[in-house]
Design an enzyme around this catalytic site. Structure first.
Site, short mmCIF file in Angstrom:
data_model
loop_
_atom_site.label_atom_id
_atom_site.label_comp_id
_atom_site.label_asym_id
_atom_site.label_seq_id
_atom_site.Cartn_x
_atom_site.Cartn_y
_atom_site.Cartn_z
N ARG A 33 35.46 43.64 52.28
CA ARG A 33 34.33 42.72 52.74
C ARG A 33 33.56 42.99 53.90
NH1 ARG A 33 38.09 40.48 49.55
NH2 ARG A 33 37.72 38.75 48.29
N SER A 174 41.36 33.76 40.42
CA SER A 174 40.87 35.25 41.00
C SER A 174 39.79 35.05 42.24
CB SER A 174 40.40 35.93 39.83
OG SER A 174 39.73 37.07 40.44
N ASP A 327 50.05 39.54 44.92
CA ASP A 327 50.36 41.06 45.19
C ASP A 327 51.77 41.37 45.51
OD1 ASP A 327 47.71 41.52 44.18
OD2 ASP A 327 46.85 41.73 46.44
C1 S3P Z 1 41.74 40.41 46.26
C2 S3P Z 1 42.26 39.27 45.05
C3 S3P Z 1 43.34 39.59 44.19
C4 S3P Z 1 44.24 40.55 44.59
C5 S3P Z 1 43.59 41.75 45.30
C6 S3P Z 1 42.78 41.57 46.43
C7 S3P Z 1 40.83 40.12 46.97
O1 S3P Z 1 42.90 39.88 42.88
O2 S3P Z 1 45.08 40.86 43.74
O3 S3P Z 1 44.56 42.65 45.62
O4 S3P Z 1 40.48 40.94 47.90
O5 S3P Z 1 39.78 39.27 46.55
P1 S3P Z 1 42.50 38.96 41.94
O6 S3P Z 1 41.18 38.08 42.37
O7 S3P Z 1 42.13 39.31 40.72
O8 S3P Z 1 43.70 37.80 41.58
#
Ligand code: S3P
Length: 451
Positions: A33, A174, A327
């Protein structure tokens, strides 16, 4: 980028207690980000502690392709000279995101509301993962999409002249989907609203606020998070200090708990409430984890974790905790293998669409190492306390967290554990092996040597 390198097996074996004080690399979510938002601001953003992993560097390349100037300085920090929201250039080449799901999904959100065309590709793992969850809301905003069958990569998008702001209810927990819609909304006039029935990591909301966006979060009557973003803000560059990644800290954390006699301190770990599910769970299992030196940096809570080897017991992990440790299930399953009794982990459907089908990959890896487990469509139960753990080779399926989790298993197992490819670890934690060796772990590229 898209992992053409030959697989390189690694083997870990028990070799006495782990001890020492370490820092894990910067948080992956915040690192992605930082590069993105720095690009969308006008002026110079500086980032200290950026995670220099393949995933994050791929995002850096994608941002350069639309006009950002990103430079690694002599002191290891990065500067990003952003070009500003609405001013992205059309990339002159295909954007290769390698293994990076967060990178590609959030970037699709950013590019998708700009009137530019872009084509995205990824490695064999990323090319299997569902992109419709991001492409569908983009279609609703007016983006043209051509993607492979089932909305997989390769995919090409072309944003409309003016994107439509959206009210969007995220259908699965998500943060990537939530973030992609919000980032697309940045370049749409008016208000974009995202409703999040189940809370996920909130780095996008927090960081956008820091960059000067008008964004508010409230709860509706049903207790769902409602995020309102005013489109077309002028984003202001920031100085960012990236804290240590709790998802990387998870590996030394679990290793210190299960390798007898260990005493490890992990400094400067991000303690955002949407990321600490594993710590809560391990404490409930009887883990000796002390959080010291709690402080705030850049709007995020951080602290140091002092971890000592512990006798763990199996528990039921509440399904609603899953988003705050999504994760970390592979390495939790490893901890569970050394706990007394059963650990039941429900609510894991999202694990099926990670860098691999993690539910299946973990179950096969445990079985290959003599650990009893039961896999259902959306849950895993691991029976701990076996007296002949290890000796197997684990198929990593291009999944960094599968590789690291099973190397941790080998550090406490009765017999060495091999993972078929250690090269994938560079996706998120390139210093993994060196850091564990500093703690006293034995990891070898030569199977027979470690055995
Ligand atoms: C993340 C969101 C998660 C996570 C990924 C990093 C992020 O994924 O598993 O490693 O930085 O927004 P999901 O949004 O698919 O759950």
């Amino acid at each position: 980028m898209s992992n053409n390198s030959a697989p390189s097996p690694l083997t870990s074996a028990a070799d006495g207690p782990l001890s020492g004080t370490i820092r894990v690399p910067g948080d992956k979510s915040i690192s992605h980000r930082s590069l993105m938002f720095g690009t969308l601001a006008i002026g110079r953003t500086t980032v200290k502690g950026l995670l220099e992993s393949e995933d994050v560097l791929a995002t850096g390349d994608a941002m350069r392709a639309v006009g950002a100037t990103i430079v690694r300085q002599k002191d290891g920090s990065y500067t990003i000279d952003g070009i500003g929201l609405g001013s992205l250039l059309e990339p002159e080449h295909v954007i290769d995101f390698g293994n990076a799901g967060t990178g590609v999904r959030l970037t699709m959100g950013i590019f998708g509301s700009h009137n530019i065309a872009a084509t995205f590709v990824g490695d064999a793992s990323l090319s299997k993962r569902p992109m419709g969850r991001v492409l569908n809301p983009l279609r609703d905003m007016g983006t043209n999409v051509i993607a492979r069958d089932g909305d997989r990569l390769p995919a090409s998008i072309k944003g409309p002249e003016q994107a439509l702001p959206l009210t969007y209810r995220v259908p699965m927990p998500s943060a990537q989907v939530k973030s992609a819609v919000l980032l697309a909304g940045l370049n749409a006039p008016g208000e974009t609203t995202v409703i999040e029935p189940i809370a996920t990591r909130d780095h996008t909301e927090k960081m956008l606020k820091g960059f000067g966006a008008e964004i508010s979060v409230s709860l509706n009557e049903a207790g769902e998070r409602v995020i309102r973003l005013q489109g077309q803000p002028e984003l202001k560059p920031q100085d960012i200090d990236v804290p240590g990644d709790p998802s990387s800290a998870a590996f030394p954390l679990v290793a210190a708990l299960i390798v007898p006699g260990s005493d490890v301190t992990i400094e400067n770990v991000l303690l955002n409430e949407h990321r600490t599910g594993l710590i809560t769970t391990l404490i409930e299992m009887g883990g000796n984890i002390e959080i010291v030196n709690r402080r705030e940096t850049g709007g995020e809570e951080v602290g140091d974790l002092r971890v000592k080897a512990s006798r763990l017991k199996g528990i039921t992990v509440p399904a609603e905790r899953a988003p705050s440790m999504i994760d970390e299930y592979p390495v939790l399953a490893v901890a569970a293998a050394f706990a007394e009794g059963d650990t039941f982990m429900p609510g894991l459907d999202e694990l099926r669409v990670k860098e691999s089908d993690r539910l299946a990959a973990v179950a096969r890896g445990l079985e290959a190492n003599g650990i009893a487990c039961v896999e259902t469509e959306d849950s895993l139960t691991v029976t701990g306390g076996g007296n002949s753990i290890g000796g197997g080779t684990v198929v990593t399926h291009l999944d960094h967290r599968i590789a690291m989790s099973f190397l941790v298993l080998g550090m406490a197992a009765h017999k060495p554990v091999t993972v078929d490819d250690g090269a994938v670890i560079a996706t998120s934690f390139p210093t993994f092996t060196a850091l564990f060796e500093d703690l006293g772990a034995k990891i070898s590229a030569n199977t027979s040597e470690a055995a």
